[in-house]
Design an enzyme around this catalytic site. Structure first.
Site, PDB file in Angstrom:
ATOM      1  N   GLU A 171       0.810  -1.164  -0.151  1.00  0.00           N
ATOM      2  CA  GLU A 171       0.158   0.072   0.022  1.00  0.00           C
ATOM      3  C   GLU A 171       0.826   1.291   0.061  1.00  0.00           C
ATOM      4  O   GLU A 171       1.936   1.310   0.648  1.00  0.00           O
ATOM      5  CB  GLU A 171      -0.880  -0.127   1.002  1.00  0.00           C
ATOM      6  CG  GLU A 171      -2.046  -1.092   1.158  1.00  0.00           C
ATOM      7  CD  GLU A 171      -3.000  -1.266   2.478  1.00  0.00           C
ATOM      8  OE1 GLU A 171      -4.368  -1.318   2.084  1.00  0.00           O
ATOM      9  OE2 GLU A 171      -2.273  -0.919   3.417  1.00  0.00           O
ATOM     10  N   CYS A 216       5.830  -6.776   7.496  1.00  0.00           N
ATOM     11  CA  CYS A 216       6.833  -6.232   8.197  1.00  0.00           C
ATOM     12  C   CYS A 216       7.401  -7.284   9.384  1.00  0.00           C
ATOM     13  O   CYS A 216       6.219  -8.109   9.806  1.00  0.00           O
ATOM     14  CB  CYS A 216       6.403  -4.931   8.700  1.00  0.00           C
ATOM     15  SG  CYS A 216       7.868  -4.145   9.817  1.00  0.00           S
ATOM     16  N   GLY A 275       6.445  -2.247   6.308  1.00  0.00           N
ATOM     17  CA  GLY A 275       8.027  -2.617   6.209  1.00  0.00           C
ATOM     18  C   GLY A 275       8.946  -1.581   6.905  1.00  0.00           C
ATOM     19  O   GLY A 275       8.823  -0.502   7.418  1.00  0.00           O
ATOM     20  N   SER A 315      11.701   6.228   8.395  1.00  0.00           N
ATOM     21  CA  SER A 315      11.460   6.035   9.831  1.00  0.00           C
ATOM     22  C   SER A 315      12.028   4.636   9.881  1.00  0.00           C
ATOM     23  O   SER A 315      11.738   3.780   8.954  1.00  0.00           O
ATOM     24  CB  SER A 315       9.827   6.143  10.007  1.00  0.00           C
ATOM     25  OG  SER A 315       9.611   5.658  11.373  1.00  0.00           O
ATOM     26  N   LEU A 325       9.967   5.700  18.583  1.00  0.00           N
ATOM     27  CA  LEU A 325      10.362   5.568  19.870  1.00  0.00           C
ATOM     28  C   LEU A 325       9.443   4.795  20.662  1.00  0.00           C
ATOM     29  O   LEU A 325       9.578   3.770  21.040  1.00  0.00           O
ATOM     30  CB  LEU A 325      10.638   7.007  20.606  1.00  0.00           C
ATOM     31  CG  LEU A 325      11.076   6.973  21.982  1.00  0.00           C
ATOM     32  CD1 LEU A 325      12.456   6.311  22.112  1.00  0.00           C
ATOM     33  CD2 LEU A 325      11.385   8.609  22.415  1.00  0.00           C
ATOM     34  N   CYS A 371      -1.406   6.365  10.067  1.00  0.00           N
ATOM     35  CA  CYS A 371      -0.287   5.622  10.682  1.00  0.00           C
ATOM     36  C   CYS A 371      -0.482   4.494  11.246  1.00  0.00           C
ATOM     37  O   CYS A 371      -1.447   4.355  12.252  1.00  0.00           O
ATOM     38  CB  CYS A 371       0.569   6.782  11.529  1.00  0.00           C
ATOM     39  SG  CYS A 371       1.990   6.081  12.267  1.00  0.00           S
TER      40      CYS A 371
END
Length: 428
Positions: free
Chosen positions: A96, A179, A230, A260, A284, A402
């Site tokens: 995507e 991922c 990923g 990222s 984080l 996200c």
């Protein structure tokens, strides 16, 4: 019967295309013609490269050379203008890619031109007294986290492509099918990892979206984030090559790209030495090792101490800041004490924090924190001298926000969300 070998132009750099041209006995300038056609004109077939002689195009085709353009299988359009593309590959896998016509404010405060455009933020060199400007004056944090869902919905049936808006339009690119990092709050983790994408498949996503949206860098200023499906640093060589092709071929400036990582420490160090590199963002999501290991198992291998050491050693360029992303999980990592621990972790670093209120999805056992909790977390960081921004959720209704990318074919939460099926692409 053995299938003939194929070679795709999309993903080849200038030197590789030049070698192909030499082997074909063609003059050197043909390499530039091919580069321009593939990356700037974004052709989909060899027949479209009109600058090449027909005889040369036929020889390329006979030898198994294809353009290798990405195939848009479906696209989902949000009420806020965000578009989630399902892009398929020849082996049946898909990823995507997301188009955000006005971005999500993620670049704000990172020291770049794109950051200044994102929120009108000009960070001081000390990092103190960061200014935070709401994207919609008068809307407040409530409007930021829960934007109106029906704005403009009456025009959705005839919606026109969104044009690049003041350099804020952003493309979110995937680097793997699935991922392997297994962040507990991310829908993509539920897929596992199927395979790495090639450099051409990463660049192909961008070319397909630019063509569909009628946008063309560098004339149109576009931001790009490697924050889709990923972990880019677990597909490092292909990611680096894709970044170089996006700069040298497509025309997107490296200062307008961000990658990222969940914290692959050895690659962070290697990345700092690349000649062409996007800006760095580190996911984080926790303020101490016990909590981070719970929500991000990668912390078992690369602890916060190792991660922060790599961040402090990272060679920042002039006006460049590291971005730390922090997904707020209701009642888990959003306490005032967590905010104070984050401020202590980041003290002295030239950095800023993007706060992301959890975007919910099926199979995720966390909740979205209240607006008040998000505001308090931000306030504590800012009072400690850490520039902190709240990312605008984009495309929640179509699972494009996200942490929501999972190749979801069903329309998500709003009945008026729009699904557009694209006709099969021609053979390339």
């Amino acid at each position: 019967m053995v299938e003939p070998l194929t070679l795709t132009l999309l993903g080849m750099d200038r030197e590789e295309i030049a070698a192909l041209v030499r082997e074909a006995g063609e003059p050197g300038y043909r390499a530039k013609q091919i580069m321009d056609a593939v990356y700037r004109q974004r052709v989909e077939t060899l027949a479209e490269i009109s600058t090449l002689p027909q005889e040369f195009r036929e020889r390329l085709a006979e030898s198994g050379v294809l353009v290798g353009a990405a195939r848009i299988e479906q696209k989902f359009v949000s009420v806020d203008g965000t578009v989630r593309y399902l892009i398929g590959f020849g082996d049946g896998q898909s990823v995507e890619t997301v188009w955000m016509p006005e971005g999500d404010g993620g670049e704000a405060g990172d020291g770049s031109e794109a950051g200044v455009e994102a929120e009108g933020f000009a960070p001081s060199t000390s990092g103190a007294k960061a200014q935070f400007l709401e994207p919609d004056p008068g809307a407040g944090l409530e409007g930021l986290l829960h934007p109106p869902q029906h704005r403009g919905s009456k025009d959705r049936g005839t919606q026109k492509p969104w044009r690049a808006s003041s350099g804020r339009s952003t493309i979110c690119v995937s680097s793997q099918v699935g991922c392997a990092v297994d962040c507990q709050f991310c829908l993509t983790a539920l897929l596992g990892v199927k395979r790495n994408l090639t450099a051409g498949e990463m660049v192909g996503q961008v070319c397909a979206v630019l063509k569909d949206q009628g946008v063309s860098p560098p004339e149109d200023r576009i931001n790009l984030v490697f924050m889709g499906m990923g972990e880019p640093f677990l597909n490092y060589e292909n990611f680096v090559k894709a970044s170089r092709l996006l700069v040298e071929g497509v025309g997107i400036a490296e200062r307008r790209m961000t990658v990222s990582t969940a914290g692959i420490v050895p690659r962070i160090r290697e990345f700092g030495e690349e000649k062409i590199r996007p800006k760095l963002a580190i996911s984080l999501n926790a303020s101490n090792d016990e909590l981070r290991t719970r929500v991000m198992p990668v912390n078992k291998k690369w602890t916060l101490e190792m991660l922060m050491a790599a961040a402090r050693e990272f060679p920042l360029r002039t006006r460049e800041w590291i971005t730390f992303e922090y997904v707020l999980l209701g009642g888990v990592n959003d306490n005032p004490e967590n905010a104070r621990e984050v401020a202590e972790l980041l003290r002295g670093l030239r950095c800023k924090v993007n706060l992301i209120a959890l975007n919910p999805g099926p199979g995720i056992d966390f909740t979205t924190p209240s607006v008040e909790r998000v505001a308090l977390f931000q306030k504590i960081l800012r009072e400690a001298g850490i520039p902190a921004f709240v990312r605008r959720p984009r495309g929640r209704d179509i699972y494009a926000a996200c942490g929501q990318l999972k190749r979801t074919v069903e329309v998500a939460t709003l009945p008026e969300s729009q699904l557009q099926t694209i006709s099969p692409a021609p053979e390339r």
